[in-house]
Design an enzyme around this catalytic site. Structure first.
Site, PDB file in Angstrom:
ATOM      1  N   GLU A   1      -5.462  -0.587  -8.085  1.00  0.00           N
ATOM      2  CA  GLU A   1      -4.601  -1.680  -7.632  1.00  0.00           C
ATOM      3  C   GLU A   1      -5.061  -3.033  -8.172  1.00  0.00           C
ATOM      4  OE1 GLU A   1      -3.922   0.603  -3.409  1.00  0.00           O
ATOM      5  OE2 GLU A   1      -2.793  -1.231  -3.766  1.00  0.00           O
TER       6      GLU A   1
ATOM      7  N   ASP B   1       4.517   0.033   2.625  1.00  0.00           N
ATOM      8  CA  ASP B   1       3.180   0.221   2.062  1.00  0.00           C
ATOM      9  C   ASP B   1       2.148  -0.411   3.007  1.00  0.00           C
ATOM     10  OD1 ASP B   1       2.135   0.173  -1.434  1.00  0.00           O
ATOM     11  OD2 ASP B   1       1.047   0.736   0.378  1.00  0.00           O
TER      12      ASP B   1
HETATM   13  C1  GLC Z   1      -1.873   1.491  -1.165  1.00  0.00           C
HETATM   14  C2  GLC Z   1      -0.904   1.763  -2.291  1.00  0.00           C
HETATM   15  C3  GLC Z   1       0.015   2.936  -2.035  1.00  0.00           C
HETATM   16  C4  GLC Z   1      -0.684   3.959  -1.164  1.00  0.00           C
HETATM   17  C5  GLC Z   1      -0.913   3.321   0.187  1.00  0.00           C
HETATM   18  C6  GLC Z   1      -1.687   4.247   1.139  1.00  0.00           C
HETATM   19  O1  GLC Z   1      -2.014   0.112  -0.990  1.00  0.00           O
HETATM   20  O2  GLC Z   1      -0.098   0.666  -2.713  1.00  0.00           O
HETATM   21  O3  GLC Z   1       0.370   3.485  -3.314  1.00  0.00           O
HETATM   22  O4  GLC Z   1       0.118   5.116  -1.020  1.00  0.00           O
HETATM   23  O5  GLC Z   1      -1.617   2.085   0.101  1.00  0.00           O
HETATM   24  O6  GLC Z   1      -2.988   4.452   0.658  1.00  0.00           O
END
Ligand code: GLC
Length: 622
Positions: free
Chosen positions: A483, A286
């Protein structure tokens, strides 16, 4: 296909292999740098658009994709390897100006309709492919245990079996014929209107202590498998090609074994996911998540690669990551066999996606793309209607007659961002105006289009003589979030009106005056709203419905034909709290998962206790 991949890997230098394992953000890398550093993948984060132009068109997205694609196959490598672009199209192609935004996953969970979810995935893939992108970072398979989590709305349900059914439907809808074709002829690419799916976030993201984002999951092994793992069984069964690792950590308290951050968990990534479960696609980290692994930095984490991560999402510091990782391999800290496994998996997924066969850019003029928007709009509207959950309906206040004189109150009725929530044009869903959603219909406009009587609007109900109206529609709402920013951190209470006092003030102004109040709640989570329910004759949970506000009025009003009405079908995907500080005991639950009234099967909801927790929740509360 496997021989072809092995031959390509054998002909690659170490720099080319590590470049292939690197995923950079489009605002931090140019096509020329993709070529020069052999970059394997790019992404656009939430709130990143081509050249950072927010109102870019599909053609602008495609043009940029073409530039990155052409650069990636213009290296001096023995075999050219096309770059792959991933995007968070989590409720439609939500970074694309003018697109249709579907209801968020929590709403789809309320609809209990895997066929609908499959259609949404299918249309999302078409929208993403119309912009030259072939990979979607969805579905989220979190089985959320605590609505404090800021990503509760990205979860379908707390019911693992529903998440499993939806995982299968979504992955098959998004990837199209990929797995059936591959069973027939391995390497047979997926169709032009399909995109790769991502099972995320592996594993246990929705079960952290107090629902803290990126926090610690303390489940025992059995619960980790049978609650948090079940969605992956559905996704793997459907042939999902990528898995994204969770920021969260796993501390198996019962077994006194603390595995730490998932991004360093070799047991679960390599031995379980790749070994026992036989996953042969690619594992992606991530956003900068490797920096959270003990002993790691944002651009340097051999532990994560040795744990089994194949593609590293290092949006900005990609150059440093490449040089550090090359050194780690040369120093024997990362075995070359681990690197070759990652590159093999990345090439396998790219071949299956069709990227080796032809450019990801589709001809823009194809008619399907033109009225794709109409299909999407109708599909989204249907999804909204099916997701509405009727929690209360005294004196058969609903359904409404179209010729009613209606007062609408609440900014949630008029502000599109309250309908769309996070991951909508921007990462947080904030900093948007109606101009950013040109094709959207607010709930207020949907009411104006549906009702034939007078419709008046007041943001907060001040100074209005409510006796002039037959009914009041009040829209209570959460501001958009994504988030961590969406967390309701312990010990703060889960009472909606503690965080949004204007909604209670609004209802205090207009309720109890002899005119029935229908309250619509727009939220990314179930919350404690006894005070709002008490001030409403009817109460509907509408979650985060997206751009198609008419789906809400389809549920509220008698429709054209002979005053029949489409009955409610939504049922709660999560328990609904009956306390400001819910605990593990069932006495904290007001409406259990699966609850949902219909006109046919209604029940009375009497006056509810209103017990605030202004000083927050005590230890022991969830
Ligand atoms: C974010 C999220 C993830 C996402 C990634 C790219 O922090 O946790 O779900 O796909 O970054 O945007």
């Amino acid at each position: 296909m496997e021989q072809r991949i092995a031959a390509i890997v054998a002909g690659m230098t170490l720099e080319q292999k590590i470049g292939q394992m690197t995923q950079a953000e489009i605002s931090s890398i140019t096509p020329e740098q993709v070529r020069k550093h052999y970059i394997g993948s790019i992404l656009n984060g939430g709130g990143a658009w081509p050249n950072m132009v927010k109102h870019s068109t599909a053609a602008d997205w495609s043009a940029l994709s073409e530039k990155f694609y052409q650069a990636s196959i213009s290296t001096e490598m023995k075999t050219q390897i096309p770059v792959i672009w991933g995007t968070d199209a989590v409720h439609g192609h939500n970074n694309l100006f003018g697109t249709v935004l579907y209801p968020h996953n929590i709403a789809l969970g309320a609809a209990h309709d895997p066929v609908l979810v499959g259609k949404i995935a299918n249309h999302t893939a078409a929208a993403v492919r119309s912009t030259g992108i072939t990979w979607v970072f969805a579905p989220t398979l979190a089985v959320v245990q605590n609505p404090r989590w800021g990503r509760t709305y990205e979860s379908y349900s707390s019911d693992p079996q529903l998440v499993r059914a939806y995982a299968k439907a979504y992955v098959e809808g998004l990837q199209g014929n990929l797995m059936s074709a591959n069973k027939l002829r391995p390497g047979q690419p997926m169709g032009d209107h399909s995109a790769l799916a991502t099972a995320k976030h592996y594993i246990g993201d929705g079960g952290t202590f107090h629902g803290a984002d990126q926090g610690e999951n303390r489940a025992n092994q059995s619960d980790l498998i049978n609650i948090h793992g079940v969605g992956y069984f559905g996704a793997l069964e459907a042939g999902v090609q990528t898995v994204m690792i969770s920021y969260s950590s796993w501390n198996d308290v019962a077994a006194r074994k603390n595995y730490g951050k998932m991004h360093g968990n070799r047991e679960l990534i390599t031995n379980v996911l790749k070994g026992k479960l036989g996953f042969d696609g690619l594992v992606v980290s991530d956003w900068n998540a490797i920096e959270q692994v003990d002993g790691c930095a944002r651009a340097h984490c051999p532990q994560a690669i040795n744990a089994g991560i194949d593609l590293v999402m290092v949006p900005d510091d990609w150059e440093q990551f490449i040089s550090q990782t090359v050194k780690d391999v040369q120093a024997g800290i990362i075995p070359i066999s681990r690197i070759d496994d990652s590159v093999t998996r990345i090439l396998r997924v790219k071949m299956r996606s069709g990227l080796f066969a032809k450019s990801p850019i589709l001809p823009q003029a194809n008619p399907a793309a033109m009225n794709e928007l109409d299909y999407d709009r109708d599909l989204a509207r249907e999804a909204v209607r099916k997701s509405l959950v009727l929690l209360k309906n005294r004196k058969n206040t609903l359904p409404l007659k179209r010729d009613s004189n209606i007062l609408v109150v609440g900014i949630g009725a008029d502000q599109i961002d309250r309908q769309t929530g996070g991951w909508s044009m921007t990462w947080q869903g904030t900093e948007n105006t109606a101009a950013d959603f040109p094709n959207a219909t607010s709930i207020l406009n949907a009411i104006r289009q549906t009702a034939t009587g007078t419709v008046e609007y007041s943001a907060d109900g001040t100074g209005v003589d409510v006796s002039r109206f037959d009914v009041i529609i009040a829209v209570a709402s959460e501001a958009p979030y994504a988030e961590t920013k969406g967390d309701v951190p312990f010990p703060q209470s889960l009472q909606h009106s503690d965080r949004y006092p204007a909604d209670l003030a609004m209802l205090n102004r207009v309720s109890g005056k002899g005119v029935p109040v229908v309250t619509i709640l727009l939220s990314g989570r179930p919350t404690y709203v006894n005070d709002l329910i008490n001030r409403s004759e009817a109460f509907v949970a509408a979650w985060l419905p997206g751009t198609e506000g008419q789906g809400v009025t389809d549920g509220l009003f008698l429709n054209n034909q002979a005053n029949s009405s489409q009955d409610f079908q939504g049922r709660l995907p999560f328990d609904w709290p009956g306390a400001a500080c819910p605990t593990a005991s069932r006495s904290s639950i007001l409406f259990p998962r699966g609850y949902g009234l219909t006109y046919a099967r209604s029940r009375q909801v009497g006056r509810l206790p209103e017990k605030r927790a202004p000083d927050g929740c005590a230890i022991g509360a969830n």
